[in-house]
Scaffold this motif. Sequence first.
Motif, PDB file in Angstrom:
ATOM      1  N   VAL A   1       0.856  -1.185   0.000  1.00 63.99           N
ATOM      2  CA  VAL A   1       0.000   0.000   0.000  1.00 63.99           C
ATOM      3  C   VAL A   1       0.895   1.240   0.000  1.00 63.99           C
ATOM      4  CG1 VAL A   1      -1.915  -1.141   1.178  1.00 63.99           C
ATOM      5  CG2 VAL A   1      -0.197   0.049   2.527  1.00 63.99           C
ATOM      6  N   LEU A   2       0.445   2.265  -0.696  1.00 59.80           N
ATOM      7  CA  LEU A   2       1.112   3.567  -0.678  1.00 59.80           C
ATOM      8  C   LEU A   2       0.354   4.459   0.295  1.00 59.80           C
ATOM      9  CD1 LEU A   2       3.135   5.690  -1.806  1.00 59.80           C
ATOM     10  CD2 LEU A   2       1.438   6.187  -3.588  1.00 59.80           C
ATOM     11  N   ILE A   3       1.071   5.014   1.253  1.00 56.77           N
ATOM     12  CA  ILE A   3       0.465   5.828   2.301  1.00 56.77           C
ATOM     13  C   ILE A   3       0.955   7.268   2.175  1.00 56.77           C
ATOM     14  CG2 ILE A   3       0.237   6.176   4.794  1.00 56.77           C
ATOM     15  CD1 ILE A   3       0.894   3.122   5.056  1.00 56.77           C
ATOM     16  N   GLU A   4       0.019   8.193   2.114  1.00 60.13           N
ATOM     17  CA  GLU A   4       0.369   9.612   2.231  1.00 60.13           C
ATOM     18  C   GLU A   4       0.451   9.930   3.719  1.00 60.13           C
ATOM     19  OE1 GLU A   4      -1.293  14.102   1.171  1.00 60.13           O
ATOM     20  OE2 GLU A   4      -2.385  12.327   0.469  1.00 60.13           O
ATOM     21  N   ILE A   5       1.647  10.237   4.179  1.00 61.00           N
ATOM     22  CA  ILE A   5       1.864  10.462   5.608  1.00 61.00           C
ATOM     23  C   ILE A   5       1.344  11.845   5.991  1.00 61.00           C
ATOM     24  CG2 ILE A   5       3.591  10.605   7.450  1.00 61.00           C
ATOM     25  CD1 ILE A   5       5.363   8.744   5.750  1.00 61.00           C
ATOM     26  N   LYS A   6       0.537  11.877   7.021  1.00 61.73           N
ATOM     27  CA  LYS A   6       0.000  13.140   7.528  1.00 61.73           C
ATOM     28  C   LYS A   6       0.769  13.626   8.759  1.00 61.73           C
ATOM     29  CE  LYS A   6      -3.389  13.489   4.546  1.00 61.73           C
ATOM     30  NZ  LYS A   6      -3.401  14.591   3.536  1.00 61.73           N
ATOM     31  N   TYR A   7       1.128  12.680   9.622  1.00 63.75           N
ATOM     32  CA  TYR A   7       1.842  13.029  10.850  1.00 63.75           C
ATOM     33  C   TYR A   7       2.884  11.959  11.161  1.00 63.75           C
ATOM     34  CZ  TYR A   7      -1.901  16.399  11.604  1.00 63.75           C
ATOM     35  OH  TYR A   7      -2.790  17.430  11.454  1.00 63.75           O
TER      36      TYR A   7
ATOM     37  N   VAL B   1      -4.608   4.866   8.345  1.00 67.23           N
ATOM     38  CA  VAL B   1      -3.727   3.766   8.725  1.00 67.23           C
ATOM     39  C   VAL B   1      -2.486   4.264   9.459  1.00 67.23           C
ATOM     40  CG1 VAL B   1      -4.484   2.282   6.824  1.00 67.23           C
ATOM     41  CG2 VAL B   1      -2.546   3.837   6.490  1.00 67.23           C
ATOM     42  N   GLY B   2      -1.778   3.308  10.060  1.00 64.79           N
ATOM     43  CA  GLY B   2      -0.537   3.620  10.743  1.00 64.79           C
ATOM     44  C   GLY B   2       0.533   2.598  10.434  1.00 64.79           C
ATOM     45  N   VAL B   3       1.768   3.024  10.603  1.00 67.22           N
ATOM     46  CA  VAL B   3       2.947   2.158  10.475  1.00 67.22           C
ATOM     47  C   VAL B   3       3.845   2.443  11.659  1.00 67.22           C
ATOM     48  CG1 VAL B   3       4.963   1.546   9.089  1.00 67.22           C
ATOM     49  CG2 VAL B   3       2.818   2.149   7.954  1.00 67.22           C
ATOM     50  N   GLY B   4       4.332   1.372  12.292  1.00 65.34           N
ATOM     51  CA  GLY B   4       5.172   1.533  13.469  1.00 65.34           C
ATOM     52  C   GLY B   4       6.637   1.270  13.190  1.00 65.34           C
ATOM     53  N   CYS B   5       7.265   0.545  14.091  1.00 56.60           N
ATOM     54  CA  CYS B   5       8.723   0.418  14.088  1.00 56.60           C
ATOM     55  C   CYS B   5       9.269  -0.607  13.108  1.00 56.60           C
ATOM     56  CB  CYS B   5       9.209   0.053  15.489  1.00 56.60           C
ATOM     57  SG  CYS B   5       8.724   1.248  16.742  1.00 56.60           S
ATOM     58  N   MET B   6       8.421  -1.391  12.483  1.00 57.59           N
ATOM     59  CA  MET B   6       8.913  -2.396  11.541  1.00 57.59           C
ATOM     60  C   MET B   6       7.987  -2.464  10.341  1.00 57.59           C
ATOM     61  SD  MET B   6       7.997  -5.801  13.772  1.00 57.59           S
ATOM     62  CE  MET B   6       6.388  -5.928  14.547  1.00 57.59           C
ATOM     63  N   VAL B   7       8.574  -2.846   9.199  1.00 60.06           N
ATOM     64  CA  VAL B   7       7.811  -2.878   7.956  1.00 60.06           C
ATOM     65  C   VAL B   7       7.825  -4.259   7.303  1.00 60.06           C
ATOM     66  CG1 VAL B   7       7.996  -0.422   7.453  1.00 60.06           C
ATOM     67  CG2 VAL B   7       9.832  -1.974   6.718  1.00 60.06           C
TER      68      VAL B   7
ATOM     69  N   VAL C   1       4.487   0.210   2.070  1.00 54.59           N
ATOM     70  CA  VAL C   1       4.632  -0.851   3.071  1.00 54.59           C
ATOM     71  C   VAL C   1       3.732  -2.021   2.680  1.00 54.59           C
ATOM     72  CG1 VAL C   1       4.457  -1.432   5.528  1.00 54.59           C
ATOM     73  CG2 VAL C   1       5.022   0.906   4.852  1.00 54.59           C
ATOM     74  N   THR C   2       4.209  -3.241   2.896  1.00 57.27           N
ATOM     75  CA  THR C   2       3.358  -4.398   2.674  1.00 57.27           C
ATOM     76  C   THR C   2       2.169  -4.370   3.629  1.00 57.27           C
ATOM     77  OG1 THR C   2       3.286  -6.815   2.599  1.00 57.27           O
ATOM     78  CG2 THR C   2       4.740  -5.841   4.235  1.00 57.27           C
ATOM     79  N   GLU C   3       1.007  -4.779   3.173  1.00 57.95           N
ATOM     80  CA  GLU C   3      -0.226  -4.618   3.941  1.00 57.95           C
ATOM     81  C   GLU C   3      -0.190  -5.317   5.299  1.00 57.95           C
ATOM     82  OE1 GLU C   3      -3.759  -6.483   2.331  1.00 57.95           O
ATOM     83  OE2 GLU C   3      -2.574  -8.000   1.273  1.00 57.95           O
ATOM     84  N   ASP C   4       0.600  -6.379   5.426  1.00 58.46           N
ATOM     85  CA  ASP C   4       0.644  -7.117   6.687  1.00 58.46           C
ATOM     86  C   ASP C   4       1.306  -6.324   7.813  1.00 58.46           C
ATOM     87  OD1 ASP C   4      -0.681  -9.289   5.672  1.00 58.46           O
ATOM     88  OD2 ASP C   4       1.133 -10.420   5.192  1.00 58.46           O
TER      89      ASP C   4
END
Length: 349
Positions: free
Chosen positions: A31-37, A85-91, A136-139
Amino acid sequence: MITTNARATFSPEGPFKLTTIERRDLQPHDVLIEIKYAGICHSDIHTARGEWGPVNYPLVPGHEIAGIVTQVGSEVRKFAIGDRVGVGCMVDSCGECVNCHQGEEQYCLNGNTGTYGAYDRYGQYTQGGYSSHIVVTEDFVVSIPDGIELDVAAPLLCAGITTYSPLRHWGAAPGKKIAVVGLGGLGHMAVKLAHAMGAEVTVLSQTLNKKEDGLRLGADHYYATNDPETFKKLAGSFDLIVNTVSAKIDINAYLSLLALDGTLVNVGAPAEPLPVQVLSLIGHRRSFAGSMIGGIRGTQEMLNFCAEHSITPEIEVISANQIDEAWERVLASDIRYRFVIDISTMENE
């Protein structure tokens, strides 16, 4: 490749500069994420300044990422365009070892792939959330519940799960006495979460300067560790101590505060060793442990818990031009309690 704007540091001394980086073209499950914060974590500083090992510069830190899905790969099933959505410390992780199969990807036996400063399965050096977009991969993407705004969601992806994970693992619940060492970015989240879980919560801070805050955030008690009487009064009191401090402390003094079968768990990661006297452990069958973030399943559970209990971090939103200043303020403990970068300011100079 997808070109995206970013703020990078080019040496251990900084400063941050506006640059562009390349993100991979979407694979079927990406997925492609437009980061807001993007939140600022002390780990960003440790890593970028080479305190945890060699770094390849330029480096774009940031592993507290909140944004919107803008594109999905052909086989993505978990997310759709427009999702929060969110992404944390690992991808990524190997996905095959026993720990990954148990939903503990953070402890992948083959090593998880960090959101920045690591090499992914495509041979690319990962770059983090101080940027406008990420692939980032969706998982390894989580859903942000509707009850949580994106700016306050960002720090939950590290500070939130880093404290939620040990509290859940060691059974924070009514009837448990829990102490939190340090009332900073991690500590204030530990207090809120432990209180929501029903535990009796005590803050152990160097001084009483933040006592009013600590009690407002949910602590039942607040003690100054620069007072020697504190360690005498509280000896043998706690079932669990969560040490959020990323600096050297007298760990044996804190171990003395544990009750029978109590555990002191470190979530802060100081650069210096913490010497432990065996006698501090064996007298009351105490344990000294460590914990890092959580798996993707646990991170989603944490977000849902925070939404259910209206738990959010205390934040100060800054522009991308203020990153260097914010880092210095983190080092000076001049923040209550988490900086969050407004990524819409990324291109402003």
